[in-house]
Scaffold this motif. Structure first.
Motif, PDB file in Angstrom:
ATOM      1  N   SER A 175       9.654  -3.782 -15.153  1.00 55.03           N
ATOM      2  CA  SER A 175      10.752  -4.495 -15.796  1.00 55.03           C
ATOM      3  C   SER A 175      10.415  -4.764 -17.255  1.00 55.03           C
ATOM      4  CB  SER A 175      10.990  -5.827 -15.077  1.00 55.03           C
ATOM      5  OG  SER A 175      11.812  -6.673 -15.839  1.00 55.03           O
ATOM      6  N   GLU A 176      11.396  -4.605 -18.112  1.00 58.66           N
ATOM      7  CA  GLU A 176      11.198  -4.879 -19.538  1.00 58.66           C
ATOM      8  C   GLU A 176      10.794  -6.336 -19.780  1.00 58.66           C
ATOM      9  OE1 GLU A 176      13.456  -4.436 -23.842  1.00 58.66           O
ATOM     10  OE2 GLU A 176      14.542  -3.920 -22.021  1.00 58.66           O
ATOM     11  N   ALA A 177      11.200  -7.214 -18.895  1.00 56.99           N
ATOM     12  CA  ALA A 177      10.862  -8.629 -19.029  1.00 56.99           C
ATOM     13  C   ALA A 177       9.363  -8.887 -18.868  1.00 56.99           C
ATOM     14  CB  ALA A 177      11.643  -9.451 -18.001  1.00 56.99           C
ATOM     15  N   GLU A 178       8.643  -7.918 -18.322  1.00 57.31           N
ATOM     16  CA  GLU A 178       7.214  -8.089 -18.057  1.00 57.31           C
ATOM     17  C   GLU A 178       6.317  -7.304 -19.018  1.00 57.31           C
ATOM     18  OE1 GLU A 178       5.698 -10.164 -15.810  1.00 57.31           O
ATOM     19  OE2 GLU A 178       7.706 -10.972 -15.462  1.00 57.31           O
ATOM     20  N   THR A 179       6.866  -6.941 -20.173  1.00 60.97           N
ATOM     21  CA  THR A 179       6.058  -6.221 -21.159  1.00 60.97           C
ATOM     22  C   THR A 179       6.622  -6.475 -22.551  1.00 60.97           C
ATOM     23  OG1 THR A 179       5.005  -4.106 -21.675  1.00 60.97           O
ATOM     24  CG2 THR A 179       7.326  -4.027 -20.993  1.00 60.97           C
ATOM     25  N   ILE A 180       6.164  -5.722 -23.522  1.00 59.28           N
ATOM     26  CA  ILE A 180       6.671  -5.786 -24.887  1.00 59.28           C
ATOM     27  C   ILE A 180       7.349  -4.460 -25.194  1.00 59.28           C
ATOM     28  CG2 ILE A 180       6.020  -5.915 -27.324  1.00 59.28           C
ATOM     29  CD1 ILE A 180       3.681  -7.711 -26.491  1.00 59.28           C
ATOM     30  N   ASN A 181       8.540  -4.525 -25.720  1.00 59.83           N
ATOM     31  CA  ASN A 181       9.289  -3.321 -26.065  1.00 59.83           C
ATOM     32  C   ASN A 181       8.628  -2.638 -27.264  1.00 59.83           C
ATOM     33  OD1 ASN A 181      11.344  -1.791 -27.623  1.00 59.83           O
ATOM     34  ND2 ASN A 181      12.637  -2.361 -25.890  1.00 59.83           N
ATOM     35  N   TYR A 182       8.284  -1.354 -27.121  1.00 65.08           N
ATOM     36  CA  TYR A 182       7.609  -0.611 -28.197  1.00 65.08           C
ATOM     37  C   TYR A 182       8.429  -0.579 -29.479  1.00 65.08           C
ATOM     38  CZ  TYR A 182       5.052   1.629 -24.303  1.00 65.08           C
ATOM     39  OH  TYR A 182       4.313   1.901 -23.191  1.00 65.08           O
ATOM     40  N   VAL A 183       9.750  -0.414 -29.317  1.00 64.76           N
ATOM     41  CA  VAL A 183      10.625  -0.322 -30.490  1.00 64.76           C
ATOM     42  C   VAL A 183      10.604  -1.638 -31.266  1.00 64.76           C
ATOM     43  CG1 VAL A 183      13.004   0.031 -31.269  1.00 64.76           C
ATOM     44  CG2 VAL A 183      12.087   1.418 -29.391  1.00 64.76           C
ATOM     45  N   ASP A 184      10.681  -2.753 -30.557  1.00 62.05           N
ATOM     46  CA  ASP A 184      10.634  -4.060 -31.218  1.00 62.05           C
ATOM     47  C   ASP A 184       9.281  -4.279 -31.898  1.00 62.05           C
ATOM     48  OD1 ASP A 184      13.193  -4.551 -30.301  1.00 62.05           O
ATOM     49  OD2 ASP A 184      12.529  -5.769 -28.600  1.00 62.05           O
ATOM     50  N   LEU A 185       8.231  -3.837 -31.253  1.00 59.60           N
ATOM     51  CA  LEU A 185       6.892  -3.960 -31.826  1.00 59.60           C
ATOM     52  C   LEU A 185       6.797  -3.122 -33.109  1.00 59.60           C
ATOM     53  CD1 LEU A 185       4.002  -5.027 -31.564  1.00 59.60           C
ATOM     54  CD2 LEU A 185       3.507  -3.087 -30.064  1.00 59.60           C
ATOM     55  N   TYR A 186       7.247  -1.884 -33.053  1.00 58.45           N
ATOM     56  CA  TYR A 186       7.239  -1.018 -34.235  1.00 58.45           C
ATOM     57  C   TYR A 186       8.049  -1.626 -35.376  1.00 58.45           C
ATOM     58  CZ  TYR A 186       8.355   2.712 -37.442  1.00 58.45           C
ATOM     59  OH  TYR A 186       8.539   3.445 -38.590  1.00 58.45           O
ATOM     60  N   GLU A 187       9.233  -2.120 -35.070  1.00 60.39           N
ATOM     61  CA  GLU A 187      10.091  -2.703 -36.111  1.00 60.39           C
ATOM     62  C   GLU A 187       9.422  -3.910 -36.771  1.00 60.39           C
ATOM     63  OE1 GLU A 187      12.812  -1.607 -37.599  1.00 60.39           O
ATOM     64  OE2 GLU A 187      12.716   0.186 -36.343  1.00 60.39           O
ATOM     65  N   THR A 188       8.689  -4.696 -36.005  1.00 53.48           N
ATOM     66  CA  THR A 188       7.966  -5.834 -36.570  1.00 53.48           C
ATOM     67  C   THR A 188       6.899  -5.357 -37.543  1.00 53.48           C
ATOM     68  OG1 THR A 188       8.378  -7.165 -34.592  1.00 53.48           O
ATOM     69  CG2 THR A 188       6.542  -7.848 -35.999  1.00 53.48           C
ATOM     70  N   VAL A 189       6.171  -4.326 -37.159  1.00 45.72           N
ATOM     71  CA  VAL A 189       5.140  -3.757 -38.038  1.00 45.72           C
ATOM     72  C   VAL A 189       5.789  -3.197 -39.300  1.00 45.72           C
ATOM     73  CG1 VAL A 189       3.356  -1.980 -38.262  1.00 45.72           C
ATOM     74  CG2 VAL A 189       3.594  -3.242 -36.112  1.00 45.72           C
ATOM     75  N   LYS A 190       6.827  -2.410 -39.137  1.00 48.16           N
ATOM     76  CA  LYS A 190       7.496  -1.765 -40.266  1.00 48.16           C
ATOM     77  C   LYS A 190       8.066  -2.790 -41.245  1.00 48.16           C
ATOM     78  CE  LYS A 190      11.081   1.446 -41.543  1.00 48.16           C
ATOM     79  NZ  LYS A 190      12.324   2.072 -41.240  1.00 48.16           N
ATOM     80  N   GLN A 191       8.783  -3.769 -40.730  1.00 50.42           N
ATOM     81  CA  GLN A 191       9.391  -4.784 -41.598  1.00 50.42           C
ATOM     82  C   GLN A 191       8.330  -5.555 -42.374  1.00 50.42           C
ATOM     83  OE1 GLN A 191      11.833  -7.144 -39.002  1.00 50.42           O
ATOM     84  NE2 GLN A 191      13.286  -5.499 -38.646  1.00 50.42           N
ATOM     85  N   THR A 192       7.239  -5.879 -41.718  1.00 54.98           N
ATOM     86  CA  THR A 192       6.169  -6.611 -42.383  1.00 54.98           C
ATOM     87  C   THR A 192       5.483  -5.740 -43.424  1.00 54.98           C
ATOM     88  OG1 THR A 192       5.819  -7.889 -40.356  1.00 54.98           O
ATOM     89  CG2 THR A 192       4.081  -7.982 -42.013  1.00 54.98           C
ATOM     90  N   PHE A 193       5.157  -4.516 -43.063  1.00 50.74           N
ATOM     91  CA  PHE A 193       4.427  -3.625 -43.961  1.00 50.74           C
ATOM     92  C   PHE A 193       5.252  -3.257 -45.187  1.00 50.74           C
ATOM     93  CE2 PHE A 193       2.390   0.110 -45.619  1.00 50.74           C
ATOM     94  CZ  PHE A 193       1.038  -0.176 -45.452  1.00 50.74           C
ATOM     95  N   GLU A 194       6.519  -2.948 -44.968  1.00 51.22           N
ATOM     96  CA  GLU A 194       7.359  -2.489 -46.068  1.00 51.22           C
ATOM     97  C   GLU A 194       8.082  -3.624 -46.783  1.00 51.22           C
ATOM     98  OE1 GLU A 194       9.906   0.456 -44.275  1.00 51.22           O
ATOM     99  OE2 GLU A 194       8.368   2.016 -44.447  1.00 51.22           O
ATOM    100  N   GLY A 195       8.144  -4.785 -46.168  1.00 51.98           N
ATOM    101  CA  GLY A 195       8.929  -5.888 -46.722  1.00 51.98           C
ATOM    102  C   GLY A 195       8.184  -6.810 -47.667  1.00 51.98           C
ATOM    103  N   THR A 196       6.875  -6.694 -47.725  1.00 48.34           N
ATOM    104  CA  THR A 196       6.056  -7.548 -48.582  1.00 48.34           C
ATOM    105  C   THR A 196       5.059  -6.670 -49.314  1.00 48.34           C
ATOM    106  OG1 THR A 196       6.212  -9.339 -46.956  1.00 48.34           O
ATOM    107  CG2 THR A 196       4.486  -9.529 -48.605  1.00 48.34           C
ATOM    108  N   ARG A 197       4.820  -6.982 -50.584  1.00 46.29           N
ATOM    109  CA  ARG A 197       3.799  -6.258 -51.330  1.00 46.29           C
ATOM    110  C   ARG A 197       2.483  -7.028 -51.247  1.00 46.29           C
ATOM    111  NH1 ARG A 197       0.824  -5.895 -55.370  1.00 46.29           N
ATOM    112  NH2 ARG A 197       0.332  -3.963 -56.403  1.00 46.29           N
ATOM    113  N   PHE A 198       1.436  -6.325 -50.868  1.00 42.22           N
ATOM    114  CA  PHE A 198       0.114  -6.935 -50.714  1.00 42.22           C
ATOM    115  C   PHE A 198      -0.858  -6.357 -51.744  1.00 42.22           C
ATOM    116  CE2 PHE A 198       2.082  -7.091 -46.528  1.00 42.22           C
ATOM    117  CZ  PHE A 198       1.858  -8.410 -46.164  1.00 42.22           C
TER     118      PHE A 198
END
Length: 121
Positions: A48-71
């Protein structure tokens, strides 16, 4: 003890991270690896999706963070990604993020320089 993890390997992003003016101006490709250890109490047998982490949501979190802020530093970038994943996904107990910088402003021959950060709940 049971354990399960999700891995996203060698994600490619273009960004303008780096301390030097040329890095901020020109930008470059980076590679990112993410490993998320899941709560061992999750019922993975339920399929069940309720018992794990959705890969797409995980990827989007990484992408938004990486591309959304300059480090300035890839260490800060890796740490911010790890913290955002722990904030967003309660089923994540531990996160390891490695940011690889293939084009370093150093007179050397190498595959990449990298920074790796691990954060836990």
């Amino acid at each position: 003890m049971n354990s399960a993890k999700i891995e996203l390997r060698n994600l490619a992003f273009f960004a303008r991270h780096g301390l030097m003016k040329e890095e901020a101006k020109l930008g470059q490709r980076f590679r990112v690896d993410v490993q998320v250890k899941l709560d061992p109490a999750l019922d993975l047998q339920s399929d069940s999706e309720a018992e794990t982490i959705n890969y797409v949501d995980l990827y989007e979190t990484v992408k938004q963070t990486f591309e959304g802020t300059r480090f300035n530093f890839i260490e800060s970038c890796a740490d911010t990604i790890a913290r955002k994943i722990l904030e967003r996904f309660e089923k994540a107990l531990e996160v390891t993020v490695k940011v690889k910088k293939p084009s370093v402003p150093v007179d050397c021959i190498c595959d990449y320089f990298a920074a790796e950060v691990t954060r836990c709940r």
